[in-house]
Design a protein around this motif. Structure first.
Motif, PDB file in Angstrom:
ATOM      1  N   GLY A  97       0.800  -1.219   0.000  1.00 15.72           N
ATOM      2  CA  GLY A  97       0.000   0.000   0.000  1.00 15.72           C
ATOM      3  C   GLY A  97       0.838   1.276   0.000  1.00 15.72           C
TER       4      GLY A  97
ATOM      5  N   THR B 278      -0.098   5.438   1.023  1.00 17.25           N
ATOM      6  CA  THR B 278      -1.085   6.417   1.461  1.00 17.25           C
ATOM      7  C   THR B 278      -0.874   7.725   0.711  1.00 17.25           C
ATOM      8  OG1 THR B 278      -1.183   5.381   3.634  1.00 17.25           O
ATOM      9  CG2 THR B 278      -2.017   7.639   3.469  1.00 17.25           C
TER      10      THR B 278
ATOM     11  N   ASN C 272      -8.672   1.163  -3.120  1.00 16.54           N
ATOM     12  CA  ASN C 272      -8.424   1.871  -1.862  1.00 16.54           C
ATOM     13  C   ASN C 272      -8.446   0.876  -0.706  1.00 16.54           C
ATOM     14  OD1 ASN C 272     -11.175   1.414  -1.252  1.00 16.54           O
ATOM     15  ND2 ASN C 272     -11.789   3.477  -1.828  1.00 16.54           N
ATOM     16  N   GLN C 273      -8.280   1.393   0.498  1.00 22.65           N
ATOM     17  CA  GLN C 273      -8.198   0.537   1.696  1.00 22.65           C
ATOM     18  C   GLN C 273      -9.509  -0.187   1.993  1.00 22.65           C
ATOM     19  OE1 GLN C 273      -8.056   3.848   1.625  1.00 22.65           O
ATOM     20  NE2 GLN C 273      -9.371   4.720   3.230  1.00 22.65           N
ATOM     21  N   ARG C 274     -10.609   0.215   1.376  1.00 19.27           N
ATOM     22  CA  ARG C 274     -11.895  -0.452   1.558  1.00 19.27           C
ATOM     23  C   ARG C 274     -12.138  -1.521   0.483  1.00 19.27           C
ATOM     24  NH1 ARG C 274     -12.204   4.711   2.620  1.00 19.27           N
ATOM     25  NH2 ARG C 274     -12.897   5.332   0.550  1.00 19.27           N
TER      26      ARG C 274
ATOM     27  N   ASP D 242      -6.277   8.259   2.006  1.00 20.41           N
ATOM     28  CA  ASP D 242      -6.600   6.945   1.449  1.00 20.41           C
ATOM     29  C   ASP D 242      -5.302   6.203   1.120  1.00 20.41           C
ATOM     30  OD1 ASP D 242      -9.337   7.231   1.602  1.00 20.41           O
ATOM     31  OD2 ASP D 242      -9.650   7.480  -0.557  1.00 20.41           O
ATOM     32  N   THR D 243      -5.328   4.892   1.305  1.00 26.43           N
ATOM     33  CA  THR D 243      -4.193   4.043   0.962  1.00 26.43           C
ATOM     34  C   THR D 243      -4.576   3.196  -0.233  1.00 26.43           C
ATOM     35  OG1 THR D 243      -3.400   3.997   3.229  1.00 26.43           O
ATOM     36  CG2 THR D 243      -2.655   2.218   1.788  1.00 26.43           C
TER      37      THR D 243
ATOM     38  N   THR E 217      -3.574   0.267  -3.266  1.00 25.94           N
ATOM     39  CA  THR E 217      -2.754  -0.872  -3.678  1.00 25.94           C
ATOM     40  C   THR E 217      -3.061  -1.120  -5.148  1.00 25.94           C
ATOM     41  OG1 THR E 217      -4.452  -2.435  -2.969  1.00 25.94           O
ATOM     42  CG2 THR E 217      -2.671  -1.976  -1.407  1.00 25.94           C
TER      43      THR E 217
END
Length: 151
Positions: free
Chosen positions: A21, A23, A130-132, A98-99, A101
């Motif tokens: 990841g 950010t 995103n991280q979600r 937001d992170t 990947t």
């Protein structure tokens, strides 16, 4: 970075790689605005952005594209070069904090129409989440790759 000779014949449809990841920060957005001249309030004006549907500043789509492509660049391959990007879509906004990947999957490998014995085109489907786990960007990265028969 490491140098790896990877020829057209070495790529397999379906092979996938995943990044760690990263950010997205306010500094990323400010630097990108300065580099591109894109100072639109969607990215730079917190008060104005608060009155808009997303309720906060959003990262430039071109920033996320650049960061994502950079995140997938882990090897130097003298046998390949980037040939461009197709079907770029900014699907969801990315906010400060937001992170993201990136997943890259080889989706196609075809002979070059001009020099089919010497090189080919490798297509890599790139998906940014995103991280979600929500997809925020998608594209196809095109590579021009030498064939072993050329050597």
């Amino acid at each position: 970075m490491q140098t790896v000779d990877r020829w057209f014949e070495d790529y397999e449809i379906g092979e996938t790689r995943q990044t760690v990841g990263r950010t997205i920060t306010e500094a990323d957005i400010v630097l990108h605005a300065g580099q591109t001249g894109d100072f639109f309030p969607h990215h730079m004006d917190a008060e104005w952005a608060a009155t808009q549907p997303f309720g906060q500043r959003i990262a430039h789509g071109t920033l996320i594209l650049s960061v994502a492509v950079g995140m997938t660049a882990g090897e130097i391959n003298p046998q390949a070069m980037s040939y461009g990007y197709d079907r770029i879509r900014f699907i969801r906004p990315v906010f400060i904090g937001d992170t993201i990947t990136v997943t890259a999957e080889i989706s196609e490998a075809v002979d070059d129409p001009k020099l089919p014995d010497a090189r080919g085109h490798v297509h890599e489907r790139v998906t940014v989440q995103n991280q979600r786990g929500e997809t925020v960007l998608a594209l196809v990265h095109l590579y021009l790759v030498n064939k072993r028969s050329r050597a």
